[in-house]
Enzyme design. Structure first.
Site, PDB file in Angstrom:
ATOM      1  N   CYS A 191     -55.781 -79.421   3.528  1.00  0.00           N
ATOM      2  CA  CYS A 191     -55.047 -78.819   2.414  1.00  0.00           C
ATOM      3  C   CYS A 191     -53.625 -79.399   2.355  1.00  0.00           C
ATOM      4  CB  CYS A 191     -55.058 -77.300   2.513  1.00  0.00           C
ATOM      5  SG  CYS A 191     -54.551 -76.500   0.956  1.00  0.00           S
ATOM      6  N   HIS A 225     -61.179 -76.693   2.153  1.00  0.00           N
ATOM      7  CA  HIS A 225     -60.968 -75.997   3.425  1.00  0.00           C
ATOM      8  C   HIS A 225     -62.294 -75.885   4.179  1.00  0.00           C
ATOM      9  CE1 HIS A 225     -56.821 -74.355   3.042  1.00  0.00           C
ATOM     10  NE2 HIS A 225     -57.051 -74.481   1.753  1.00  0.00           N
ATOM     11  N   GLU A 259     -62.767 -74.751   7.089  1.00  0.00           N
ATOM     12  CA  GLU A 259     -62.780 -73.499   7.848  1.00  0.00           C
ATOM     13  C   GLU A 259     -63.090 -72.289   6.974  1.00  0.00           C
ATOM     14  OE1 GLU A 259     -58.631 -73.643   6.199  1.00  0.00           O
ATOM     15  OE2 GLU A 259     -60.099 -75.104   6.929  1.00  0.00           O
TER      16      GLU A 259
END
Length: 205
Positions: A80, A182, A184
């Site tokens: 990001c 992202h 995660e």
């Protein structure tokens, strides 16, 4: 695999840390030079503005250390805001110099769609077969950002999403890799992407 997550006070570190832990990685949140040098891989996370990101990297004297580690060939990953910091110039609220690990600029969206680009979007891979292992042909990943890498058609753009214009979603060259999405926060797809990074980084090391 020892992973050093850079703590420079911009970003939600818990999600990044937990994603690696679920894969069994030996992960540390740190800005200690000795820990960073000892790691097999470095991740630069980040949420917020590039001005704050670069200012904090300078405040903690991390830029020379990160440059040293990339030049040594250590695998380096940005996510990001951490990905946006990898490039040469960023035009978010001014003109800021990035780390310059990858060529290109970070610019505003030019789309009629609502900005920020937030939510799930489809990835179209343009290279890096190792990154696609175990994934469907067009997986979905989670995004939240208001700026993007330009141009979108260079060889280092490994995957794109469509948001009224091509959005470089994953970029990389040699030992440097950046995720605008992202991993995660991207469920099983994100976990597989991170596992593929672990496997690739281990081979590169």
């Amino acid at each position: 695999m020892k992973i050093a997550i850079i703590d420079y006070e911009v970003g939600n570190l818990a999600n990044v840390y937990n994603a690696w832990k679920r894969l069994g990685a030996d992960v540390r949140i740190t800005r200690e030079p000795a820990v960073i040098r000892d790691a097999d891989m470095i991740e630069l996370p980040g949420v917020g503005a590039i001005r704050d990101a670069m200012a904090n990297l300078q405040k903690f004297d991390l830029i020379p250390l990160l440059e040293e580690q990339v030049k040594s060939g250590k695998f380096f990953m940005g996510v990001c805001l951490g990905m946006q910091a990898l490039f040469e110039t960023d035009y978010e609220g001014g003109t800021y110099q990035g780390l310059g690990f990858l060529p290109g600029e970070i610019v505003p969206f030019h789309t009629r769609l609502k900005v920020p680009h937030m939510g799930w979007n489809e990835l179209e891979f343009r290279g890096a077969p190792w990154l696609q292992k175990g994934l469907p042909a067009h997986p979905y990943a989670y995004f939240v950002h208001s700026y993007l890498k330009a141009p979108a058609d260079t060889p280092d753009v490994l995957a794109v999403a469509d948001y009224g214009q091509p959005v470089p979603a994953i970029c990389g060259k040699d030992n440097v890799l950046g995720f605008q999405c992202h991993p995660e926060k991207s469920g099983r797809v994100g976990a597989q992407l991170l596992q593929n990074v672990l496997d690739y980084a281990a081979k590169k090391g």
